[in-house]
Design a protein around this motif. Sequence first.
Motif, PDB file in Angstrom:
ATOM      1  N   VAL A  56       0.831  -1.202   0.000  1.00 17.08           N
ATOM      2  CA  VAL A  56       0.000   0.000   0.000  1.00 17.08           C
ATOM      3  C   VAL A  56       0.867   1.254   0.000  1.00 17.08           C
ATOM      4  CG1 VAL A  56      -1.665   1.332   1.358  1.00 17.08           C
ATOM      5  CG2 VAL A  56      -1.989  -1.131   1.055  1.00 17.08           C
ATOM      6  N   GLY A  57       1.922   1.265   0.793  1.00 14.20           N
ATOM      7  CA  GLY A  57       2.804   2.431   0.838  1.00 14.20           C
ATOM      8  C   GLY A  57       3.445   2.712  -0.512  1.00 14.20           C
ATOM      9  N   VAL A  58       3.948   1.672  -1.162  1.00 15.12           N
ATOM     10  CA  VAL A  58       4.589   1.866  -2.471  1.00 15.12           C
ATOM     11  C   VAL A  58       3.552   2.254  -3.514  1.00 15.12           C
ATOM     12  CG1 VAL A  58       5.901   0.742  -4.310  1.00 15.12           C
ATOM     13  CG2 VAL A  58       6.478   0.288  -1.916  1.00 15.12           C
ATOM     14  N   ALA A  59       2.371   1.638  -3.459  1.00 16.10           N
ATOM     15  CA  ALA A  59       1.316   1.964  -4.428  1.00 16.10           C
ATOM     16  C   ALA A  59       0.886   3.428  -4.309  1.00 16.10           C
ATOM     17  CB  ALA A  59       0.121   1.042  -4.230  1.00 16.10           C
ATOM     18  N   ILE A  60       0.812   3.944  -3.094  1.00 14.84           N
ATOM     19  CA  ILE A  60       0.451   5.365  -2.906  1.00 14.84           C
ATOM     20  C   ILE A  60       1.529   6.266  -3.512  1.00 14.84           C
ATOM     21  CG2 ILE A  60       0.165   7.163  -1.164  1.00 14.84           C
ATOM     22  CD1 ILE A  60      -1.231   5.088   0.594  1.00 14.84           C
ATOM     23  N   LEU A  61       2.798   5.893  -3.331  1.00 13.63           N
ATOM     24  CA  LEU A  61       3.882   6.678  -3.924  1.00 13.63           C
ATOM     25  C   LEU A  61       3.849   6.622  -5.452  1.00 13.63           C
ATOM     26  CD1 LEU A  61       6.843   5.746  -1.535  1.00 13.63           C
ATOM     27  CD2 LEU A  61       5.529   7.876  -1.590  1.00 13.63           C
ATOM     28  N   LEU A  62       3.369   5.492  -5.994  1.00 12.83           N
ATOM     29  CA  LEU A  62       3.300   5.335  -7.450  1.00 12.83           C
ATOM     30  C   LEU A  62       2.029   5.936  -8.047  1.00 12.83           C
ATOM     31  CD1 LEU A  62       4.516   1.637  -7.897  1.00 12.83           C
ATOM     32  CD2 LEU A  62       5.788   3.714  -8.468  1.00 12.83           C
ATOM     33  N   ALA A  63       1.124   6.406  -7.216  1.00 10.11           N
ATOM     34  CA  ALA A  63      -0.167   6.897  -7.707  1.00 10.11           C
ATOM     35  C   ALA A  63      -0.043   7.970  -8.793  1.00 10.11           C
ATOM     36  CB  ALA A  63      -1.002   7.420  -6.535  1.00 10.11           C
ATOM     37  N   PRO A  64       0.915   8.910  -8.700  1.00 13.90           N
ATOM     38  CA  PRO A  64       1.009   9.931  -9.757  1.00 13.90           C
ATOM     39  C   PRO A  64       1.500   9.386 -11.101  1.00 13.90           C
ATOM     40  CG  PRO A  64       2.047  10.690  -7.715  1.00 13.90           C
ATOM     41  CD  PRO A  64       1.820   9.222  -7.573  1.00 13.90           C
ATOM     42  N   VAL A  65       2.086   8.194 -11.105  1.00  9.39           N
ATOM     43  CA  VAL A  65       2.630   7.636 -12.352  1.00  9.39           C
ATOM     44  C   VAL A  65       1.483   7.218 -13.260  1.00  9.39           C
ATOM     45  CG1 VAL A  65       4.004   5.775 -13.352  1.00  9.39           C
ATOM     46  CG2 VAL A  65       4.706   6.829 -11.181  1.00  9.39           C
ATOM     47  N   VAL A  66       1.530   7.685 -14.499  1.00  7.00           N
ATOM     48  CA  VAL A  66       0.507   7.338 -15.486  1.00  7.00           C
ATOM     49  C   VAL A  66       1.068   6.238 -16.376  1.00  7.00           C
ATOM     50  CG1 VAL A  66      -0.949   8.143 -17.365  1.00  7.00           C
ATOM     51  CG2 VAL A  66      -0.445   9.659 -15.428  1.00  7.00           C
ATOM     52  N   ALA A  67       0.475   5.057 -16.290  1.00  4.23           N
ATOM     53  CA  ALA A  67       0.946   3.912 -17.063  1.00  4.23           C
ATOM     54  C   ALA A  67      -0.167   2.881 -17.091  1.00  4.23           C
ATOM     55  CB  ALA A  67       2.214   3.321 -16.450  1.00  4.23           C
ATOM     56  N   PRO A  68      -0.133   1.946 -18.064  1.00  5.47           N
ATOM     57  CA  PRO A  68      -1.134   0.877 -18.092  1.00  5.47           C
ATOM     58  C   PRO A  68      -1.110   0.064 -16.807  1.00  5.47           C
ATOM     59  CG  PRO A  68       0.065   0.974 -20.164  1.00  5.47           C
ATOM     60  CD  PRO A  68       0.765   1.903 -19.215  1.00  5.47           C
ATOM     61  N   ALA A  69      -2.229  -0.561 -16.497  1.00  8.13           N
ATOM     62  CA  ALA A  69      -2.353  -1.333 -15.255  1.00  8.13           C
ATOM     63  C   ALA A  69      -1.279  -2.405 -15.160  1.00  8.13           C
ATOM     64  CB  ALA A  69      -3.747  -1.961 -15.182  1.00  8.13           C
ATOM     65  N   GLY A  70      -1.018  -3.098 -16.259  1.00 10.01           N
ATOM     66  CA  GLY A  70      -0.018  -4.165 -16.238  1.00 10.01           C
ATOM     67  C   GLY A  70       1.372  -3.651 -15.933  1.00 10.01           C
ATOM     68  N   VAL A  71       1.698  -2.480 -16.455  1.00  6.97           N
ATOM     69  CA  VAL A  71       3.017  -1.892 -16.211  1.00  6.97           C
ATOM     70  C   VAL A  71       3.159  -1.488 -14.748  1.00  6.97           C
ATOM     71  CG1 VAL A  71       4.548   0.035 -16.769  1.00  6.97           C
ATOM     72  CG2 VAL A  71       3.285  -1.129 -18.593  1.00  6.97           C
ATOM     73  N   LYS A  72       2.137  -0.851 -14.201  1.00  7.57           N
ATOM     74  CA  LYS A  72       2.200  -0.438 -12.794  1.00  7.57           C
ATOM     75  C   LYS A  72       2.256  -1.656 -11.877  1.00  7.57           C
ATOM     76  CE  LYS A  72       0.602   3.382 -11.283  1.00  7.57           C
ATOM     77  NZ  LYS A  72      -0.187   4.529 -10.794  1.00  7.57           N
ATOM     78  N   PHE A  73       1.564  -2.715 -12.256  1.00  6.55           N
ATOM     79  CA  PHE A  73       1.637  -3.973 -11.502  1.00  6.55           C
ATOM     80  C   PHE A  73       3.073  -4.475 -11.441  1.00  6.55           C
ATOM     81  CE2 PHE A  73       2.039  -8.567 -12.407  1.00  6.55           C
ATOM     82  CZ  PHE A  73       1.668  -9.094 -11.181  1.00  6.55           C
ATOM     83  N   LEU A  74       3.761  -4.487 -12.573  1.00  2.33           N
ATOM     84  CA  LEU A  74       5.145  -4.979 -12.608  1.00  2.33           C
ATOM     85  C   LEU A  74       6.072  -4.077 -11.814  1.00  2.33           C
ATOM     86  CD1 LEU A  74       5.397  -6.070 -16.358  1.00  2.33           C
ATOM     87  CD2 LEU A  74       5.209  -7.559 -14.346  1.00  2.33           C
ATOM     88  N   ILE A  75       5.871  -2.771 -11.906  1.00  2.00           N
ATOM     89  CA  ILE A  75       6.712  -1.842 -11.141  1.00  2.00           C
ATOM     90  C   ILE A  75       6.499  -2.049  -9.640  1.00  2.00           C
ATOM     91  CG2 ILE A  75       7.133   0.594 -10.606  1.00  2.00           C
ATOM     92  CD1 ILE A  75       6.342   1.248 -13.496  1.00  2.00           C
ATOM     93  N   LEU A  76       5.227  -2.128  -9.231  1.00  2.00           N
ATOM     94  CA  LEU A  76       4.925  -2.326  -7.812  1.00  2.00           C
ATOM     95  C   LEU A  76       5.537  -3.617  -7.305  1.00  2.00           C
ATOM     96  CD1 LEU A  76       3.457  -1.653  -5.181  1.00  2.00           C
ATOM     97  CD2 LEU A  76       1.386  -2.696  -6.148  1.00  2.00           C
ATOM     98  N   LEU A  77       5.380  -4.687  -8.048  1.00  2.00           N
ATOM     99  CA  LEU A  77       5.911  -5.976  -7.610  1.00  2.00           C
ATOM    100  C   LEU A  77       7.434  -5.955  -7.557  1.00  2.00           C
ATOM    101  CD1 LEU A  77       5.066  -8.845  -6.791  1.00  2.00           C
ATOM    102  CD2 LEU A  77       5.228  -9.500  -9.202  1.00  2.00           C
TER     103      LEU A  77
END
Length: 388
Positions: free
Chosen positions: A343-364
């Motif tokens: 949750v903490g990392v996802a909140i920090l990534l919230a401003p990043v605009v990217a497809p769902a799959g890309v944000k999933f890979l970055i978060l993981l």
Amino acid sequence: MTTATASPTSSPTTTRLGYVDNLRVLLTVLVLAHHSAVTYGALPIWYWTEPSDSPSGIALMLLVIVNQFYFMGFFFLLSGLFAPGSVDRKGPGDFARDRLVRLGVPLVAFWLVARPVLHLPSWPEHQADGESFLHFWFTVGDVGPLWFVEVLLVLSLAYAAFRALRARSTAGSRVADAGEPTAAAVDALSRPVSFRAIAGFVTLLTVATFLWRLVVPAGTYWELGGLPSPAYLPQYVILFVAGLLAARRGWLAGLTVRQGRVALVVALVSVGLALGGTALATAPGASALAQLGAALAETVFAVSMIIALVVLFRERLAGQPAWARFAARNSFAVYVIHPLVLVGVAILLAPVVAPAGVKFLILLALAVPLCWALAHILRRIPGVSRVL
């Protein structure tokens, strides 16, 4: 899922089942992948979500559903594998007390601290409704992913009670200290597992799941206890019991390479059937036949995946270099803390605009090393490693 140390059987040399530890690490990573997929997929059931119905969002939703078919049941199987030896060494009473500490303390700590922290983004809404912060802190949400620890604690205490009653019924006779399964012991005690036995197990699990879901359909949520998937309880209980029996009878070592290969093919073929069957069974007005078909397809896929992974890791991925031992030691701590990290990392990534799959890979990619690093630091605090 708790870390257990192997003890001697027929010799003073102790050897952990390296492939079992490695499987636990894989499943823990899958838990992180599962909740990362929920964060960005088309199934928004997490603390922080950015739902998407794009093709990649749908793919993430399918990943979540496929994981649900088998991976938590697999956790219960591996947890049951180490319980008999632990009771042998400690006795039922000490085993129960140990589980109350090792599982109960993280469960209570998560409920008291992590649970309300994870819900803090929703505090302004509660405040606007006139709710006090103290009431919010102690009532918002449930135990989240720690439902696994909650159910495992219940099953562990039930097993301890069973062993205590059995010992009493045999007039105090004590089972020889077989210890937890070591690589040498399991190989020595292994019994061949026939395809007929596997089919019988699939039949048992299918029937139990089907009958249970007539009362507790898929998608049910139990507020009492915070269980998000009670429709899978028969699988969890039966696989935990299978782990108990496998520890004594060497079933994991008894699986052949051929069975592993067949299981992999069956899993690949049945995953589509399981997804389709689940869609039909959860549709409004679904017939009992549709529910039976879904239970069968899900069970075939789940059992096949478990067998395929057990054989693969036993034959090819049993080694434990330093990094694998480090990952195994900290896997339970990772499970406990991973919601806060994700949750903490996802909140920090919230401003990043990217497809769902890309944000999933970055978060993981960010969360996996961060979880293990924080778990290692946390376990270095005096007393923490006793429960994590």
